[in-house]
Design a protein around this motif. Structure first.
Motif, mmCIF file in Angstrom:
data_model
loop_
_atom_site.group_PDB
_atom_site.id
_atom_site.type_symbol
_atom_site.label_atom_id
_atom_site.label_comp_id
_atom_site.label_asym_id
_atom_site.label_seq_id
_atom_site.Cartn_x
_atom_site.Cartn_y
_atom_site.Cartn_z
ATOM 1 N N ARG A 18 35.936 32.841 0.420
ATOM 2 C CA ARG A 18 37.373 32.789 0.705
ATOM 3 C C ARG A 18 38.185 33.132 -0.539
ATOM 4 O O ARG A 18 39.208 33.830 -0.459
ATOM 5 C CB ARG A 18 37.738 31.395 1.222
ATOM 6 C CG ARG A 18 37.100 31.031 2.546
ATOM 7 C CD ARG A 18 37.480 29.644 2.997
ATOM 8 N NE ARG A 18 38.907 29.525 3.248
ATOM 9 C CZ ARG A 18 39.484 28.402 3.646
ATOM 10 N NH1 ARG A 18 38.757 27.306 3.828
ATOM 11 N NH2 ARG A 18 40.782 28.360 3.859
ATOM 12 N N GLN A 19 37.750 32.652 -1.689
ATOM 13 C CA GLN A 19 38.473 32.936 -2.932
ATOM 14 C C GLN A 19 38.429 34.425 -3.264
ATOM 15 O O GLN A 19 39.455 35.021 -3.625
ATOM 16 C CB GLN A 19 37.865 32.117 -4.064
ATOM 17 C CG GLN A 19 38.506 32.373 -5.418
ATOM 18 C CD GLN A 19 37.815 31.613 -6.531
ATOM 19 O OE1 GLN A 19 36.982 30.735 -6.286
ATOM 20 N NE2 GLN A 19 38.148 31.943 -7.762
ATOM 21 N N TYR A 20 37.269 35.054 -3.145
ATOM 22 C CA TYR A 20 37.151 36.476 -3.458
ATOM 23 C C TYR A 20 37.912 37.331 -2.444
ATOM 24 O O TYR A 20 38.490 38.365 -2.810
ATOM 25 C CB TYR A 20 35.675 36.879 -3.478
ATOM 26 C CG TYR A 20 34.878 36.244 -4.588
ATOM 27 C CD1 TYR A 20 35.496 35.748 -5.734
ATOM 28 C CD2 TYR A 20 33.492 36.116 -4.500
ATOM 29 C CE1 TYR A 20 34.774 35.165 -6.747
ATOM 30 C CE2 TYR A 20 32.756 35.533 -5.513
ATOM 31 C CZ TYR A 20 33.409 35.049 -6.642
ATOM 32 O OH TYR A 20 32.678 34.467 -7.655
ATOM 33 N N THR A 21 37.928 36.931 -1.191
ATOM 34 C CA THR A 21 38.692 37.669 -0.184
ATOM 35 C C THR A 21 40.182 37.644 -0.514
ATOM 36 O O THR A 21 40.869 38.672 -0.450
ATOM 37 C CB THR A 21 38.441 37.069 1.199
ATOM 38 O OG1 THR A 21 37.038 37.088 1.486
ATOM 39 C CG2 THR A 21 39.161 37.866 2.267
ATOM 40 N N SER A 22 40.691 36.481 -0.854
ATOM 41 C CA SER A 22 42.097 36.380 -1.248
ATOM 42 C C SER A 22 42.379 37.165 -2.521
ATOM 43 O O SER A 22 43.433 37.796 -2.659
ATOM 44 C CB SER A 22 42.468 34.906 -1.438
ATOM 45 O OG SER A 22 43.782 34.761 -1.905
#
Length: 353
Positions: A82-86
């Motif tokens: 989720r962090q890398y997607t954001s």
């Protein structure tokens, strides 16, 4: 008259049963009092008419910030995804570096020198907004970052959901089954977030198709920018990947911390691989071209305006030249026809005389 036996002649268990029977008898006598008779005889009011017709909407059985996912969302891998997607969606400029067993002290020294170079650039810049605070250098998990990149590039969730039909016939079953997100199941087709099963199934066949996939191997680090700023990119390249004469490294007299042995040992372990700028993959030469744009975005806009103006002036000159040539040709033909008409008239007048 019956007499109760003494406490010494009965056992403890029998004494408890007798005490319990006395308490139940006293409660029944208390409820049979006329004061509580009206409460006991009160009837329950009838339900409203709308209650048997319309079913109550179901409650969501999961928090909105943690919907059902293909993998458990509480795991560290899911949170990193989720962090890398954001990060990929909010950073239009990302530099990709390979690090070879870089130490924590070396990484801290590199971040310190990068922050100093960006602060000097902000002091010279008079713009009210500066992207220096959003520029970050961090180590990433390569496989999770690759999976997040595939989701960002190839997963396009539908923007509109199909209409939900509610049952209004009391003889039919409740309409809870037609409303999405009623049960925490990863197979729910209404779930379209980055960790959903639909997103995973949509990008699983795109594993090695992205142009950045050959670079996503081994230990990696990324430098993210909140905006595309050639000036800040130039300052970052002069620290992390200096290349004379376009991106010279700071001198020892002006910045002695850059030449510290710990900092130099960490910089030798960093290797610039490529970049992702506005969704496109750039190699090192193209990265240096973007960082070498004079004046930043304003200079880029000025060059674009100059090119458009030059193209317009050239097109206008070409059209004017063609129209002038056509006018001169038509005018010359008209003069030629007039001269021929005059000569024929003179010949006729001479024969008549």
């Amino acid at each position: 008259m019956a007499t109760w036996p003494s406490q010494s002649s009965i056992c403890t268990r029998c004494l408890r049963r007798l005490t319990k029977a006395k308490l139940c008898q006293s409660q029944l006598l208390h409820l049979s009092h006329p004061k509580y008779a009206s409460t006991a005889a009160a009837t329950t009011p009838a339900p409203p008419i709308d209650q048997p017709i319309f079913s109550a909407p179901p409650l969501s059985r999961y928090p909105p910030t943690q919907p059902p996912s293909h993998r458990p969302p509480e795991f560290r891998k899911s949170q990193l995804h989720r962090q890398y997607t954001s990060l990929l969606r909010s950073s239009p400029l990302i530099l990709l570096f390979q690090h070879n067993n870089i130490k924590a002290t070396e990484l801290i020294a590199i971040r310190r020198e990068l922050a100093i170079a960006l602060q000097k650039l902000d002091q010279d810049d008079s713009s009210p907004y500066s992207p220096s605070r959003g520029i970050k250098l961090q180590i990433i998990q390569t496989r999770i970052f690759s999976a997040a990149l595939r989701v960002v590039e190839y997963w396009n969730p539908p923007t509109s959901q199909p209409p939900i039909s509610h049952s209004e016939d009391p003889s039919t079953s409740s309409s809870v089954g037609g409303i999405p997100n009623t049960t925490p199941s990863p197979t729910d087709p209404a779930l379209t977030h980055a960790l959903s099963r639909r997103a995973r199934n949509a990008v699983i066949s795109k594993k090695y198709t992205h142009p950045l996939s050959p670079l996503l191997s081994g230990p990696l680090a990324v430098l993210t920018f909140p905006t595309v700023s050639p000036a800040h990119l130039k300052a970052a390249l002069s620290i992390l990947s200096p290349h004379a004469p376009e991106f010279p490294a700071p001198r020892r007299r002006t910045n002695p911390g850059y030449h510290d042995p710990v900092t130099q040992a960490g910089l030798q372990k960093l290797l610039l691989l490529g970049a992702r700028i506005e969704g496109r993959v750039f190699d090192m030469e193209e990265i240096r071209w973007v960082g070498g744009i004079e004046g930043g975005l304003e200079g880029m806009r000025g060059k674009l305006v100059g090119m458009l103006q030059g193209f317009g002036a050239g097109l206008t000159g070409a059209l004017e030249g063609a129209s002038k040539s056509l006018y001169l040709a038509v005018e010359g033909r008209r003069i030629m026809l007039e001269d021929e008409g005059k000569s024929e008239g003179d010949v006729k007048e001479g024969r008549g005389a």
